[in-house]
Design a protein around this motif. Structure first.
Motif, PDB file in Angstrom:
ATOM      1  N   ILE A 187       0.894  -1.271  -0.066  1.00 23.91           N
ATOM      2  CA  ILE A 187      -0.026  -0.067   0.138  1.00 23.91           C
ATOM      3  C   ILE A 187       0.699   1.256   0.148  1.00 23.91           C
ATOM      4  CG2 ILE A 187      -0.257  -0.109   2.569  1.00 23.91           C
ATOM      5  CD1 ILE A 187      -2.983   0.829   2.161  1.00 23.91           C
ATOM      6  N   SER A 188       0.594   2.315  -0.647  1.00 25.96           N
ATOM      7  CA  SER A 188       1.271   3.370  -0.949  1.00 25.96           C
ATOM      8  C   SER A 188       0.902   4.438  -0.075  1.00 25.96           C
ATOM      9  CB  SER A 188       1.392   4.050  -2.250  1.00 25.96           C
ATOM     10  OG  SER A 188      -0.078   4.447  -2.534  1.00 25.96           O
ATOM     11  N   CYS A 212      10.904  -2.686  -0.185  1.00 21.82           N
ATOM     12  CA  CYS A 212      11.424  -1.415  -0.118  1.00 21.82           C
ATOM     13  C   CYS A 212      10.276  -0.647  -0.319  1.00 21.82           C
ATOM     14  CB  CYS A 212      12.438  -0.936  -1.088  1.00 21.82           C
ATOM     15  SG  CYS A 212      11.815  -1.076  -2.876  1.00 21.82           S
ATOM     16  N   ALA A 213       9.058  -1.052  -0.974  1.00 26.84           N
ATOM     17  CA  ALA A 213       7.844  -0.102  -1.047  1.00 26.84           C
ATOM     18  C   ALA A 213       7.085  -0.264   0.318  1.00 26.84           C
ATOM     19  CB  ALA A 213       6.888  -0.860  -2.168  1.00 26.84           C
ATOM     20  N   LEU A 214       7.390  -0.904   1.123  1.00 24.82           N
ATOM     21  CA  LEU A 214       6.606  -0.890   2.465  1.00 24.82           C
ATOM     22  C   LEU A 214       7.415  -0.424   3.466  1.00 24.82           C
ATOM     23  CD1 LEU A 214       3.736  -2.026   2.775  1.00 24.82           C
ATOM     24  CD2 LEU A 214       4.536  -4.019   3.584  1.00 24.82           C
ATOM     25  N   HIS A 215       8.526   0.110   3.181  1.00 22.61           N
ATOM     26  CA  HIS A 215       9.457   0.640   4.131  1.00 22.61           C
ATOM     27  C   HIS A 215       8.788   1.641   4.935  1.00 22.61           C
ATOM     28  CE1 HIS A 215      12.920   3.170   6.088  1.00 22.61           C
ATOM     29  NE2 HIS A 215      13.372   2.033   5.976  1.00 22.61           N
ATOM     30  N   TRP A 216       7.968   2.489   4.091  1.00 26.15           N
ATOM     31  CA  TRP A 216       7.427   3.763   4.637  1.00 26.15           C
ATOM     32  C   TRP A 216       6.385   3.374   5.867  1.00 26.15           C
ATOM     33  CZ3 TRP A 216       2.426   5.135   4.988  1.00 26.15           C
ATOM     34  CH2 TRP A 216       1.292   4.368   4.450  1.00 26.15           C
ATOM     35  N   LEU A 217       5.566   2.314   5.523  1.00 29.75           N
ATOM     36  CA  LEU A 217       4.512   1.879   6.504  1.00 29.75           C
ATOM     37  C   LEU A 217       5.047   1.698   7.873  1.00 29.75           C
ATOM     38  CD1 LEU A 217       1.590   1.681   7.200  1.00 29.75           C
ATOM     39  CD2 LEU A 217       1.789  -0.701   6.109  1.00 29.75           C
ATOM     40  N   GLY A 218       6.135   0.808   7.789  1.00 25.74           N
ATOM     41  CA  GLY A 218       6.985   0.642   9.023  1.00 25.74           C
ATOM     42  C   GLY A 218       7.320   1.609   9.870  1.00 25.74           C
ATOM     43  N   ALA A 219       7.968   2.712   9.058  1.00 28.13           N
ATOM     44  CA  ALA A 219       8.429   4.062   9.828  1.00 28.13           C
ATOM     45  C   ALA A 219       7.388   4.747  10.105  1.00 28.13           C
ATOM     46  CB  ALA A 219       9.247   4.815   8.683  1.00 28.13           C
ATOM     47  N   LEU A 249       6.188  -6.750  10.675  1.00 29.83           N
ATOM     48  CA  LEU A 249       6.579  -5.679   9.873  1.00 29.83           C
ATOM     49  C   LEU A 249       7.412  -4.619  10.851  1.00 29.83           C
ATOM     50  CD1 LEU A 249       7.035  -3.739   7.152  1.00 29.83           C
ATOM     51  CD2 LEU A 249       4.992  -2.880   7.802  1.00 29.83           C
ATOM     52  N   LEU A 250       6.934  -4.382  12.119  1.00 35.70           N
ATOM     53  CA  LEU A 250       7.658  -3.397  12.925  1.00 35.70           C
ATOM     54  C   LEU A 250       8.818  -4.097  13.645  1.00 35.70           C
ATOM     55  CD1 LEU A 250       4.441  -2.547  14.841  1.00 35.70           C
ATOM     56  CD2 LEU A 250       5.390  -1.306  12.949  1.00 35.70           C
TER      57      LEU A 250
END
Length: 509
Positions: A187-188, A212-219, A249-250
Motif C-alpha cells: 500500500i502506498s 522497499c515499497a513498504l518501508h514507509w509503512l513501518g516507519a 513488519l515493525l
C-alpha cells in the motif's frame, strides 16, 4: 346502533396510530411508522409500493441481483438502507442519487467485483458504508470522491489486491478504515494521505510483501501511526520474501526491506510479418518484487505516418492482466496485421525498485498483389533521381504503402515500355525479311578496290591484312567449274559421295 356510535367510529379511523396500512405497504412486507421490513422474502427485485416517506428500509437476505434504474428515486427520505446478503454484482453510476439524506448503507455479503466511479454519487450525508464480504479485487481512483462526510468504511473480507493512489481521495472525514482479511501485498503512502481524520486503521491478515515499497509503512507506524492501531492490529505480518515470512513488519529492520530493479528481455528485437498474420511477442521481466510489464506503441516521428493503436491486446502482470503473474512474461498480441501496426514498440517493466525498457521493431511485408497494384503518378512536384529500393529489401518493406505502390507502378511501367520496344524491333525485322530485296541482294558489300578475282580464302586474307571496307562479290560467276571432275579422281575419296566443288568469285570495283 347506539347513539353516538358513528361519531366514535369516525374518531377511531382518524387516530394517527391506525393508518390504512394495507394500501401503502408492499405485499408480504411489514410496515410500521417510517420503517419497512422486507427481509428474507426471496425477493429478486426491490418491491414496488414502498411508501415515499420511508426512512428505514430492510431488504437483507434476499436474492436481489440488480437495482433497477430509478427504483429508489421515490425514496428521498431514506436514512438507513440495508441490502446486505443479496446477489448484487454491480452498482450503476447514480444508483443512489436521490438518497441525499441517507446516513447508513449496508452492502455486505453481495457479489460486487468492482465499484464504478460515481456509484455513490448523491450520498452527501452518508456516514457509514459497509462493503465487507464482497468480491472486490481493486479500488480505482476517486471511487469514494462523493462521500466527504463518510466516517466508517468497512472493506474487510474481500479480495482486494490493489488500491490505486487516489482510491480514497475525498474521504477527509473518515475515522475508521478496515482493510483486514484481503489480498493486499503493498500500500502506498499516497493512498492513505487524504485520510486526515483517521483514528482506526485495520490492516491485519493480508499477505504483505515486505520490501522497499513498504518501508514507509513501518516507519510511519513507529513514528506516530501506532495510535491508529490496536494491539491486535499492530500484528502486520510479512508473507514474503521467504526469509522474512511470519515476521512482524515493525520488527524488521529497514535495511532488510530491499527491492531488485527489473531487467527486461525481448527476443527477437525485430520481426517482419506479412499482412493479415497474427503476432505474439513475449517480454520476459525479472526483479523483486515481480515487475509490472506493459507494452506501448511509440509515436511515429514522421508527420502523416500511419499510427497503430496499442490495441494489440497487451498482457501484463497484475490484477486483471493477461500475462502469467508468476513468470513476469508480458505478451504482445497483434491480430490481422496491417501497415498501421508497423513501427516501434516498447516493453516496460517496473517495480518499486525502478523501471527498465526495451524497444521492439515491427516491419510489415507487403504482398505481391499490392506491390504490382497500379497507382496514379504524383501530380506535379520534382522527380527524384535516387535509385529505387528493391521490393524485397528491408528498406522497401519499411516504406509506407503509398511509396511502395508508386515504386511498384514505376517498375511495372518500365518493364512494359521495354516489352513494347522489343515488340516493335521484332516487327520491323520481320517486315524487312518479307519485303523483296533490290537487285544485287545476296552480294556482300565490303570496301575494297581489288582488280582481280579471289577465292574465299584470299578474300578473308585480304580483309584481315589490308582492312578494306568494301568488296563486291558476284556469286553468279564461279571461276573453277572444271575442278569438280579433278576432285572426283583424287585418291582417298569414297565413291558415290558427291563432293562440293570449290568455287571462287569475281570481285568488281
Amino acid at each position: 346502533m347506539a347513539p353516538g356510535a358513528p361519531a366514535l367510529l369516525l374518531l377511531l379511523l382518524s387516530l394517527p396510530g391506525l393508518p390504512p396500512r394495507a394500501a401503502a405497504c408492499p405485499a408480504a412486507c411489514r410496515c410500521y411508522s417510517a420503517t419497512v421490513e422486507c427481509g428474507a422474502l426471496r425477493l429478486r427485485v426491490v418491491p414496488p409500493g414502498i411508501p415515499p416517506g420511508t426512512q428505514t428500509l430492510f431488504l437483507q437476505d434476499n436474492s436481489i441481483a440488480r437495482l433497477e434504474p430509478g427504483i429508489l428515486a421515490p425514496l428521498a427520505s431514506l436514512r438507513h438502507l440495508y441490502l446486505h446478503n443479496n446477489s448484487l454484482h454491480a452498482l450503476e453510476s447514480g444508483a443512489f442519487r436521490a438518497q441525499s439524506r441517507l446516513l447508513e448503507l449496508a452492502l455486505t455479503g453481495n457479489r460486487l467485483r468492482g465499484l464504478r466511479v460515481g456509484a455513490f454519487a448523491g450520498l452527501a450525508q452518508l456516514r457509514v458504508l459497509y462493503l465487507a464480504g464482497n468480491q472486490l479485487v481493486q479500488l480505482l481512483d476517486f471511487t469514494f470522491l462523493h462521500l466527504q462526510r463518510l466516517q466508517e468504511l468497512h472493506l474487510q473480507d474481500n479480495s482486494i489486491e490493489l488500491l490505486e493512489d487516489q482510491a480514497l481521495a475525498g474521504l477527509s472525514s473518515l475515522a475508521l478504515l478496515d482493510l483486514s482479511r484481503n489480498q493486499l501485498g503493498t500500500i502506498s503512502r499516497e493512498t492513505l494521505q487524504p485520510l486526515a481524520s483517521l483514528q482506526v486503521l485495520r490492516l491485519t491478515e493480508n499477505p504483505w510483501r515486505c520490501d522497499c515499497a513498504l518501508h514507509w509503512l513501518g516507519a510511519w507506524i513507529k513514528e506516530g501511526g501506532q495510535r491508529l492501531l490496536s494491539s491486535r492490529d499492530k500484528k502486520i505480518l510479512c508473507a514474503e520474501p521467504p526469509r522474512l515470512a511470519l515476521q512482524s513488519l515493525l520488527e524488521v529492520s529497514g535495511s532488510s526491506l530491499i527491492c531488485i530493479p527489473p531487467s527486461v528481455h525481448v527476443e527477437p528485437l525485430e520481426v517482419t510479418a506479412n499482412l493479415g498474420e497474427d503476432l505474439r511477442v513475449a517480454c520476459q521481466a525479472s526483479g523483486y518484487p515481480q515487475p509490472l510489464v506493459t507494452w506501448r506503441k511509440v509515436a511515429q516521428p514522421r508527420e502523416g505516418a500511419p499510427r497503430a493503436q496499442a490495441q494489440p491486446e497487451v498482457g501484463w502482470r497484475g490484477p486483471g492482466g493477461l500475462g502469467a503473474s508468476d513468470t513476469g512474461s508480458g505478451m504482445l498480441f497483434l491480430t490481422n496485421i496491417t501497415l498501421a501496426h508497423a513501427g516501434k514498440y516498447e516493453c516496460e517493466a517496473s517495480n518499486a525498485g525502478g523501471a527498465a525498457r526495451v524497444p521492439f521493431q515491427l516491419l510489415v511485408n507487403v504482398s505481391r498483389q499490392q506491390q504490382l497494384a497500379p497507382a496514379p503518378p504524383p501530380a506535379g512536384g520534382p522527380v527524384s533521381h535516387e535509385p529505387l529500393p528493391e521490393t524485397g529489401s528491408m528498406a522497401f518493406r519499411a516504406l509506407g504503402l503509398a511509396t511502395q505502390t508508386a515504386i511498384a507502378a514505376a517498375i511495372a511501367l518500365l518493364a512494359l515500355t521495354a516489352l513494347l520496344l522489343a515488340t516493335m524491333i521484332c516487327r520491323r525485322r520481320r517486315r524487312r525479311k518479307k519485303a523483296p530485296g533490290p537487285s544485287g541482294e545476296g552480294a556482300l558489300f565490303v570496301n575494297d578496290y581489288s582488280d582481280g578475282p579471289c577465292t574465299f580464302a584470299q578474300l578473308e586474307e585480304l580483309r584481315d591484312e589490308r582492312g578494306h571496307e568494301m568488296f563486291v562479290i558476284d556469286r553468279s560467276k564461279p571461276l573453277f567449274a572444271e575442278s569438280a571432275a579433278e576432285a572426283a579422281e583424287a585418291p582417298g575419296v569414297a565413291q558415290g559421295l558427291p563432293l562440293q566443288p570449290p568455287s571462287a568469285y569475281e570481285i568488281h570495283c
